[in-house]
Scaffold this motif. Sequence first.
Motif, PDB file in Angstrom:
ATOM      1  N   PHE A  47     -45.176  -0.838  13.445  1.00 28.32           N
ATOM      2  CA  PHE A  47     -43.838  -1.366  13.187  1.00 28.32           C
ATOM      3  C   PHE A  47     -42.829  -0.249  13.365  1.00 28.32           C
ATOM      4  CE2 PHE A  47     -40.298  -2.266  10.149  1.00 28.32           C
ATOM      5  CZ  PHE A  47     -39.707  -3.257  10.919  1.00 28.32           C
ATOM      6  N   VAL A  48     -41.819  -0.521  14.184  1.00 28.59           N
ATOM      7  CA  VAL A  48     -40.720   0.418  14.430  1.00 28.59           C
ATOM      8  C   VAL A  48     -39.428  -0.266  14.020  1.00 28.59           C
ATOM      9  CG1 VAL A  48     -39.434   1.705  16.163  1.00 28.59           C
ATOM     10  CG2 VAL A  48     -41.936   1.538  16.327  1.00 28.59           C
ATOM     11  N   GLY A  49     -38.690   0.348  13.123  1.00 25.26           N
ATOM     12  CA  GLY A  49     -37.422  -0.249  12.689  1.00 25.26           C
ATOM     13  C   GLY A  49     -36.858   0.453  11.473  1.00 25.26           C
ATOM     14  N   ALA A  50     -35.799  -0.130  10.964  1.00 25.83           N
ATOM     15  CA  ALA A  50     -35.147   0.403   9.763  1.00 25.83           C
ATOM     16  C   ALA A  50     -34.821  -0.756   8.837  1.00 25.83           C
ATOM     17  CB  ALA A  50     -33.881   1.169  10.131  1.00 25.83           C
ATOM     18  N   THR A  51     -34.856  -0.485   7.556  1.00 29.79           N
ATOM     19  CA  THR A  51     -34.533  -1.528   6.577  1.00 29.79           C
ATOM     20  C   THR A  51     -33.029  -1.733   6.508  1.00 29.79           C
ATOM     21  OG1 THR A  51     -34.434   0.089   4.779  1.00 29.79           O
ATOM     22  CG2 THR A  51     -36.559  -0.961   5.220  1.00 29.79           C
ATOM     23  N   ARG A  52     -32.627  -2.899   6.055  1.00 32.91           N
ATOM     24  CA  ARG A  52     -31.203  -3.215   5.882  1.00 32.91           C
ATOM     25  C   ARG A  52     -30.982  -3.537   4.406  1.00 32.91           C
ATOM     26  NH1 ARG A  52     -29.525  -6.603  11.355  1.00 32.91           N
ATOM     27  NH2 ARG A  52     -30.248  -5.001  12.807  1.00 32.91           N
ATOM     28  N   LYS A  53     -30.610  -2.513   3.709  1.00 32.13           N
ATOM     29  CA  LYS A  53     -30.527  -2.613   2.248  1.00 32.13           C
ATOM     30  C   LYS A  53     -29.467  -3.592   1.772  1.00 32.13           C
ATOM     31  CE  LYS A  53     -32.263   2.115   1.681  1.00 32.13           C
ATOM     32  NZ  LYS A  53     -31.999   3.484   1.180  1.00 32.13           N
ATOM     33  N   THR A 100     -54.488   0.808   9.262  1.00 27.94           N
ATOM     34  CA  THR A 100     -54.364  -0.169  10.351  1.00 27.94           C
ATOM     35  C   THR A 100     -52.978  -0.207  10.981  1.00 27.94           C
ATOM     36  OG1 THR A 100     -53.856  -1.888   8.708  1.00 27.94           O
ATOM     37  CG2 THR A 100     -56.150  -1.712   9.455  1.00 27.94           C
ATOM     38  N   CYS A 101     -51.936   0.273  10.282  1.00 26.13           N
ATOM     39  CA  CYS A 101     -50.578   0.177  10.798  1.00 26.13           C
ATOM     40  C   CYS A 101     -49.972   1.564  11.019  1.00 26.13           C
ATOM     41  CB  CYS A 101     -49.684  -0.625   9.839  1.00 26.13           C
ATOM     42  SG  CYS A 101     -47.991  -0.834  10.454  1.00 26.13           S
ATOM     43  N   ARG A 102     -49.363   1.727  12.172  1.00 25.89           N
ATOM     44  CA  ARG A 102     -48.615   2.950  12.462  1.00 25.89           C
ATOM     45  C   ARG A 102     -47.133   2.604  12.367  1.00 25.89           C
ATOM     46  NH1 ARG A 102     -49.773   7.586  16.924  1.00 25.89           N
ATOM     47  NH2 ARG A 102     -47.825   8.745  16.647  1.00 25.89           N
ATOM     48  N   VAL A 103     -46.380   3.345  11.578  1.00 21.01           N
ATOM     49  CA  VAL A 103     -44.981   3.018  11.308  1.00 21.01           C
ATOM     50  C   VAL A 103     -44.051   4.127  11.785  1.00 21.01           C
ATOM     51  CG1 VAL A 103     -45.062   3.978   8.967  1.00 21.01           C
ATOM     52  CG2 VAL A 103     -43.356   2.224   9.529  1.00 21.01           C
ATOM     53  N   VAL A 104     -42.903   3.721  12.318  1.00 20.33           N
ATOM     54  CA  VAL A 104     -41.814   4.641  12.644  1.00 20.33           C
ATOM     55  C   VAL A 104     -40.585   4.137  11.906  1.00 20.33           C
ATOM     56  CG1 VAL A 104     -40.355   5.636  14.443  1.00 20.33           C
ATOM     57  CG2 VAL A 104     -42.772   5.186  14.911  1.00 20.33           C
ATOM     58  N   ASP A 105     -40.158   4.879  10.901  1.00 23.25           N
ATOM     59  CA  ASP A 105     -38.998   4.514  10.084  1.00 23.25           C
ATOM     60  C   ASP A 105     -37.750   5.087  10.737  1.00 23.25           C
ATOM     61  OD1 ASP A 105     -37.056   4.048   8.205  1.00 23.25           O
ATOM     62  OD2 ASP A 105     -38.304   4.642   6.487  1.00 23.25           O
ATOM     63  N   SER A 156     -34.805   5.059   9.844  1.00 21.01           N
ATOM     64  CA  SER A 156     -33.846   5.702   8.944  1.00 21.01           C
ATOM     65  C   SER A 156     -34.187   7.186   8.795  1.00 21.01           C
ATOM     66  CB  SER A 156     -33.862   5.024   7.569  1.00 21.01           C
ATOM     67  OG  SER A 156     -35.133   5.190   6.939  1.00 21.01           O
ATOM     68  N   GLU A 157     -35.386   7.561   9.231  1.00 17.83           N
ATOM     69  CA  GLU A 157     -35.831   8.948   9.163  1.00 17.83           C
ATOM     70  C   GLU A 157     -35.993   9.581  10.542  1.00 17.83           C
ATOM     71  OE1 GLU A 157     -39.497   8.657   7.088  1.00 17.83           O
ATOM     72  OE2 GLU A 157     -38.590   7.977   5.189  1.00 17.83           O
ATOM     73  N   THR A 158     -36.241   8.743  11.559  1.00 20.69           N
ATOM     74  CA  THR A 158     -36.460   9.209  12.928  1.00 20.69           C
ATOM     75  C   THR A 158     -35.435   8.578  13.848  1.00 20.69           C
ATOM     76  OG1 THR A 158     -38.839   9.354  12.512  1.00 20.69           O
ATOM     77  CG2 THR A 158     -38.130   9.296  14.825  1.00 20.69           C
ATOM     78  N   ARG A 159     -34.893   9.362  14.782  1.00 25.83           N
ATOM     79  CA  ARG A 159     -33.920   8.830  15.738  1.00 25.83           C
ATOM     80  C   ARG A 159     -34.603   7.813  16.640  1.00 25.83           C
ATOM     81  NH1 ARG A 159     -32.395   9.388  20.923  1.00 25.83           N
ATOM     82  NH2 ARG A 159     -30.170   9.238  21.434  1.00 25.83           N
ATOM     83  N   CYS A 160     -34.075   6.596  16.647  1.00 24.36           N
ATOM     84  CA  CYS A 160     -34.691   5.523  17.421  1.00 24.36           C
ATOM     85  C   CYS A 160     -33.774   4.964  18.501  1.00 24.36           C
ATOM     86  CB  CYS A 160     -35.101   4.374  16.492  1.00 24.36           C
ATOM     87  SG  CYS A 160     -36.445   4.788  15.353  1.00 24.36           S
ATOM     88  N   TYR A 161     -32.513   5.326  18.510  1.00 22.31           N
ATOM     89  CA  TYR A 161     -31.560   4.710  19.426  1.00 22.31           C
ATOM     90  C   TYR A 161     -31.888   5.082  20.866  1.00 22.31           C
ATOM     91  CZ  TYR A 161     -27.087   2.756  20.901  1.00 22.31           C
ATOM     92  OH  TYR A 161     -26.125   1.969  21.484  1.00 22.31           O
ATOM     93  N   ASP A 162     -31.917   4.074  21.746  1.00 22.80           N
ATOM     94  CA  ASP A 162     -32.206   4.241  23.171  1.00 22.80           C
ATOM     95  C   ASP A 162     -33.624   4.723  23.435  1.00 22.80           C
ATOM     96  OD1 ASP A 162     -29.614   3.506  23.522  1.00 22.80           O
ATOM     97  OD2 ASP A 162     -28.861   5.510  23.953  1.00 22.80           O
ATOM     98  N   GLY A 163     -34.497   4.577  22.465  1.00 23.53           N
ATOM     99  CA  GLY A 163     -35.867   5.021  22.654  1.00 23.53           C
ATOM    100  C   GLY A 163     -36.052   6.438  22.146  1.00 23.53           C
ATOM    101  N   ALA A 164     -37.255   6.792  21.886  1.00 22.05           N
ATOM    102  CA  ALA A 164     -37.606   8.132  21.420  1.00 22.05           C
ATOM    103  C   ALA A 164     -39.090   8.333  21.657  1.00 22.05           C
ATOM    104  CB  ALA A 164     -37.274   8.294  19.931  1.00 22.05           C
ATOM    105  N   PRO A 165     -39.525   9.578  21.841  1.00 21.57           N
ATOM    106  CA  PRO A 165     -40.955   9.819  22.067  1.00 21.57           C
ATOM    107  C   PRO A 165     -41.838   9.236  20.971  1.00 21.57           C
ATOM    108  CG  PRO A 165     -39.687  11.789  22.584  1.00 21.57           C
ATOM    109  CD  PRO A 165     -38.726  10.815  21.976  1.00 21.57           C
ATOM    110  N   SER A 166     -41.376   9.300  19.715  1.00 18.42           N
ATOM    111  CA  SER A 166     -42.201   8.791  18.616  1.00 18.42           C
ATOM    112  C   SER A 166     -42.393   7.277  18.712  1.00 18.42           C
ATOM    113  CB  SER A 166     -41.560   9.144  17.273  1.00 18.42           C
ATOM    114  OG  SER A 166     -40.242   8.624  17.189  1.00 18.42           O
TER     115      SER A 166
END
Length: 484
Positions: A314-320, A340-345, A347-357
């Motif tokens: 799951f890749v994303g950010a929460t919406r508080k 079983t799940c690999r997560v990319v948060d 809110s902690e990792t830059r995700c805009y326009d894609g990222a290596p992670s």
Amino acid sequence: MLPSSSPMPYSAGGNHSPKAYKRLELKTTFQSVKSQISGRRCAWLTLTVFLQILIIYSLICASPQSPSQTAVQRQRFETVETDSAALVDEDCRYGRVFVYDLPPMFNKDLLDNCHDLDPWSSRCNAVSNGGFGPPASGLDGIVPANLTPAWFWTDMYAAEVIYHERMKDYKCRTLNQDKATAFYIPFYAGLAVGKYLWFNYTSKDRDYHAAALLDWVKNQNPWLRSNGSDHFIMLGRLTWDFRRLTDSDTEWGTKFIYMPLMKNVLRLSVERNKWDELEISVPYPTAFHPRSESDIRYWQNFILHRPRRSLFSFVGATRKKIQNDFRGILMSYCKRETTTCRVVDCSETRCYDGAPSILEAFLDSDFCLQPKGDGYTRRSTFDCMLAGSIPVFFWRGSFENQFQWHLPHDATSYSAFIDRDAARNDTAIIRRMLEKFSREDVKKMRATIAEFLPTVLYSRFGIHGSADAFDVTMNSVLRRFMFQ
């Protein structure tokens, strides 16, 4: 193959050529006639026959002969030229597109003032390289080295620029309005409205460019002939950004789609309103822009054979600010399911326009969880499939009536569906349902994704031997206009 010549009418047993045989026949005829004519008429008859001989001889010299080498070469050239024209016509069998040369305020000026398109930061990187953005970095060890030049950090809303750039050199473009089946309006509506969506701008501010564009195009001859029914436009943002219902300054977006002059115009968008027959959704741009068919084949082979250690990601950010936010539910669940799940948060990792992670997480997972984003669809779904990961949807609106020109009609062939209400009540259902897919099922679904992958990617100039997302879109647009 050259045509065979018809045999000449002379004896097969003789050694005479056709010309010699005809001369011999004429000589014999002349002697026979002469022996039967009286002396006093001989003089004038001799002259008459002599003139006839000259006429007949000239006809013999002008009689059809076997084609010369030059004639054969000319025939072959004309055949090749005709075949080439037929090939072009076959490629453009649904017609050609005329591209309007708009006043620069509707596209070029927006790019030139890219630093002013967003209230928070410059958008110059996002619109650079013909909409592909800056070259991607940090992919060493993630992407095969020979493919890294084909990767860019492409903005999810850059399709307006990408489509315009491709249209400039499109094989089925015509500069003659009278020969066009369709008319493309290269207005960057999403870029124009972007900065006015926020803060204290008025509804007139948000509608300014759109209203001015329609005021210009309504006076063009093609528009006057069809009232816009053979015109189309690419909208880089979600359709909902162009559907403001009132003139309230507090309401979101522009009312571009609801302006009266837009009632007949076909619209391409990264997400469509399923109730609108004049709207078609096209794939979000991803980071990979193959340069050749070999790039595609290499990447397909790579994702089909790459080992994967996680069942899902799951890749994303929460919406508080959103009560009982579904993304937050998935995030919490994945952080508990460490085996079983690999997560990319994000809110902690830059995700805009894609990222290596992000890419690495999808490459490492069999499935990827895809809740809805700002709309029902997400750029993340295409990032996921690009990596050969199988999307898991929770809203039917994320795949039903979307991307119908580019994705298989049978969504079960490439994706899984879990009802969001069931997942809210018991998040463990996600793992249980995904574990029901056999290794053979997963392999087959991944193969399906790899097969259609070229049709959801955007190349810079097109790919010989493969149709990319732009080619699929334009072929469908022209076909629709030809048969409407």
